[in-house]
Design a protein around this motif. Sequence first.
Motif, PDB file in Angstrom:
ATOM      1  N   ALA A   1      -0.883  -9.767  -1.010  1.00 31.01           N
ATOM      2  CA  ALA A   1       0.210  -9.004  -0.318  1.00 31.01           C
ATOM      3  C   ALA A   1       0.765  -8.339  -0.054  1.00 31.01           C
ATOM      4  O   ALA A   1       1.352  -6.823   0.678  1.00 31.01           O
ATOM      5  N   ASP A   2       1.907  -8.386  -1.128  1.00 34.27           N
ATOM      6  CA  ASP A   2       3.163  -7.915  -1.525  1.00 34.27           C
ATOM      7  C   ASP A   2       2.234  -6.302  -1.436  1.00 34.27           C
ATOM      8  O   ASP A   2       2.662  -4.884  -1.737  1.00 34.27           O
ATOM      9  N   ALA A   3       1.061  -5.878  -2.783  1.00 33.54           N
ATOM     10  CA  ALA A   3       0.485  -4.764  -3.213  1.00 33.54           C
ATOM     11  C   ALA A   3      -0.049  -3.854  -1.659  1.00 33.54           C
ATOM     12  O   ALA A   3       0.762  -2.709  -1.932  1.00 33.54           O
ATOM     13  N   ARG A   4      -0.522  -4.776  -0.822  1.00 33.08           N
ATOM     14  CA  ARG A   4      -1.260  -4.003  -0.010  1.00 33.08           C
ATOM     15  C   ARG A   4      -0.120  -2.824   1.045  1.00 33.08           C
ATOM     16  O   ARG A   4      -0.016  -2.148   1.978  1.00 33.08           O
ATOM     17  N   ALA A   5       1.388  -4.144   1.123  1.00 31.62           N
ATOM     18  CA  ALA A   5       2.161  -3.699   2.255  1.00 31.62           C
ATOM     19  C   ALA A   5       2.746  -2.832   1.977  1.00 31.62           C
ATOM     20  O   ALA A   5       3.447  -1.476   3.043  1.00 31.62           O
ATOM     21  N   GLY A   6       3.006  -2.922  -0.126  1.00 34.27           N
ATOM     22  CA  GLY A   6       3.102  -0.756  -0.148  1.00 34.27           C
ATOM     23  C   GLY A   6       3.095  -0.155  -0.430  1.00 34.27           C
ATOM     24  O   GLY A   6       3.139   0.917   0.324  1.00 34.27           O
ATOM     25  N   THR A   7       1.328   0.268   0.005  1.00 33.81           N
ATOM     26  CA  THR A   7       0.479   0.664  -0.608  1.00 33.81           C
ATOM     27  C   THR A   7      -0.216   1.112   0.555  1.00 33.81           C
ATOM     28  O   THR A   7      -0.025   2.242   1.516  1.00 33.81           O
TER      29      THR A   7
ATOM     30  N   LEU B   1      -9.124   2.956 -11.541  1.00 30.38           N
ATOM     31  CA  LEU B   1      -8.430   3.383 -10.335  1.00 30.38           C
ATOM     32  C   LEU B   1      -7.104   2.857 -10.267  1.00 30.38           C
ATOM     33  O   LEU B   1      -6.368   3.686  -9.193  1.00 30.38           O
ATOM     34  N   GLY B   2      -6.476   2.186 -11.365  1.00 30.72           N
ATOM     35  CA  GLY B   2      -4.740   1.909 -10.433  1.00 30.72           C
ATOM     36  C   GLY B   2      -4.683   0.422 -10.069  1.00 30.72           C
ATOM     37  O   GLY B   2      -5.402  -0.050  -9.020  1.00 30.72           O
ATOM     38  N   GLU B   3      -3.114  -0.228 -10.807  1.00 32.12           N
ATOM     39  CA  GLU B   3      -3.590  -1.587  -9.917  1.00 32.12           C
ATOM     40  C   GLU B   3      -3.116  -1.777  -8.360  1.00 32.12           C
ATOM     41  O   GLU B   3      -3.741  -2.764  -8.287  1.00 32.12           O
ATOM     42  N   ARG B   4      -2.830  -0.678  -7.987  1.00 32.68           N
ATOM     43  CA  ARG B   4      -2.983  -0.934  -6.375  1.00 32.68           C
ATOM     44  C   ARG B   4      -4.240  -0.046  -5.847  1.00 32.68           C
ATOM     45  O   ARG B   4      -4.012   0.291  -4.751  1.00 32.68           O
ATOM     46  N   HIS B   5      -5.001  -0.172  -6.225  1.00 33.82           N
ATOM     47  CA  HIS B   5      -5.840   0.894  -5.764  1.00 33.82           C
ATOM     48  C   HIS B   5      -6.898  -0.119  -4.749  1.00 33.82           C
ATOM     49  O   HIS B   5      -6.926  -1.059  -5.288  1.00 33.82           O
TER      50      HIS B   5
END
Length: 748
Positions: free
Chosen positions: A570-576, A535-539
């Motif tokens: 948290a950082d990944a969700r903020a970016g996505t 799915l991807g690292e940030r899915h």
Amino acid sequence: MVESRLIQGRYRLLERIGRGGMGEVWRSRDESLGRQVAVKCLKPVGPQHDASFLRVLRERFRREARVAAALQHRGITVVHDFGEDGDTLFLVMELLTGRNLSQLLDDNRREPLPVTDIVEIAEQLTAALAYTHEQAVVHRDLKPANIVRTADGTVKICDFGIARLGDDIGFTARLTGTGMAMGTPHYMSPEQIGAGTVDHRSDLYSLGCVLYEITTGVPPFDLGDAWAVLIGHRDTAPEPPRDRRPDLPEAYERIVLDLLAKDPDDRPRDAAELGKRLADARRPQGGHPTGAAASTDGAPGADGPESAPTQRLPSWTRGMTGGSPANGARPAGSGPPGHGLDALDALTDAWTRGPATRGEASAPAGPAGGPRTTLAARHAAGLALGGQGRWAAAADVHRAVAAERARLLGPDHPDTLTSHFEEARALDRSGHPAAALTGYERVAAARTRSLGADHPDTLTARLETGHALGRLGRHFEAHQVCAAVLSGRTRALGPDHPDTLSCRHHLAFNLRRLGRLEDCHAMAREVAEARARVLGERHPETLRTRYEIAGVLGQLGRWEEALRGYREVADARAGTLGPDHPDTLAARYEVGIGLGRLGRSAEALALYRDLAAARTRVQGADDPETLRARHGLGVNLGRLGCWEEALAEANEVAAARGRVLGADHPDTLVSRREVAVALGWLGRWADALGGYRQVADARERVLGAAHPDALASRGDQAQCLEQLGRTAEAVALYRRVATLRQERAARR
């Protein structure tokens, strides 16, 4: 709301003709002027919503009224009046006679519209957008369901419910949150998906999606998974429309593709420039105006959807059926109606009258209509109720539809079982897991008989059975069910299919509930790696597994690793998803927990201050999650020795939680205990004793005398008695606690 209700002594509500995200729409009569109008009323809000939610919803409705009433253009629905009548906010609009573009496509069996119609619709929409953008208004949710073609051919844009005033961006941000919070996936611009700056060019992108759909019959990224649709908008070039529709003139294809440019700077500068390009495309070429010589039967070319080039998405998406576009009008029975005025057909009073007994045939009807069509509309209405959080009402609708489908189609017909499944799901969501379990088991058994044990629908019902068992505390049985479903999905779908990975995720974290933390951690890491690969690292699902892994690490006492995991999520969700998305804020809260566990209270305090401010801005001051962040703030004030400030914060949070959640809610009692802790540290032991005793009494009353939380509170009370020199009372209480613990251990 009842029939013939009179609003403000002037507007008589005659018939509900639609229901959307912002309210209900009624065909009405203006008694003063004797004309037919449409009245949009703020949807009644149930007691489950707190005051801050209602305040924001009412403020948003008023904002819609002000924006819409200020717009005066042939291509925009006319607003005659707005105001308040008691607890009802209302908007009075012209009553349109026509069909929205989704309904036109459905009427045409999802075949594309004739080229001449597409040209006319494009030019009218462009003129309307040019006007609204000049007024500094951005629609932000342009889609086929929000565009009506009236009987005389006029095209009108409806529902400025989430429009943004260019001069009032800050106000709107407080109402809508990040870009992900509003919009419809099939028609969202890349900047909306990435929570970037949204201006008038976002509407142009959405217009491109609309034109693509009426040109080809499908949206530009027609995938069944919402995340894949969003990734398509953000990263994937759309298939050229002429690959699906060879009779479309090249000039129009170029316009549509330019509208769908990922970078706003690569789209037409504004609607005025787009209007000029459309006018140029219409000029005669080879003796004919563009579009006049084109086929008007609306048929796509030979190279249909099957010939589309492979998109840069996981291999398992090939062949996935996308269903109808999100929030558009749908074929009967395919899902809930949309949020705009597209519910005119599905949500009439037909579905509210109960089983189909009023002159309907006793046999299933064909495509033209009849009881099956009516039941499909009622089923869609039940789904819509669930989408609004009205689960008890949804369960009643699905139960009635299931009974009628069983009579017409048979008890094991797929449609009957679908209704039973949705009834069980609604019961589950409304807090009745035992009744839901019975329903899921019934559906799973029937689907096994009719479809086979490894059919995806059978496995879905069995997995929900496992979830219901878990919610009832029967974790070992839940684990067995989930393991069996995993085997079936692996056989049927393969080990890396998203549904298989979802099952593996649930199996891993059921191990956590069984106390097998190391096994849970090992399996969850495998799931996270597989989801990242597929799915991807940030899915969101990848990040969800990684979030849960951090929780297990915390339970294992590995707080450095847990903190690192929560921060990465948290950082990944903020970016996505955006910095203010609820999932992002949830991960940040857990970062604060990790910092506190590691003794880094100053960092935790700063984090909770920011988090409480963000929660207040996005969800309101009295939202339970806002109060949870403020509770963390108070705890860390105490850890830093700032006990006066900690006491003030704990008192405010306890009072707010009592008001919002109730005096005996577990979170309220935690805050009241925190008040007692602060009083003790300030040397006010007599006051602290009263607080500890009240919390212990409440927990004993609600949970039982032998519950661990009740016993812990009695221990707090005993320690406080010791501080006051009342040793004999303290000893007696310690003995009582020890006896209850022994009895509890013996029962286990």
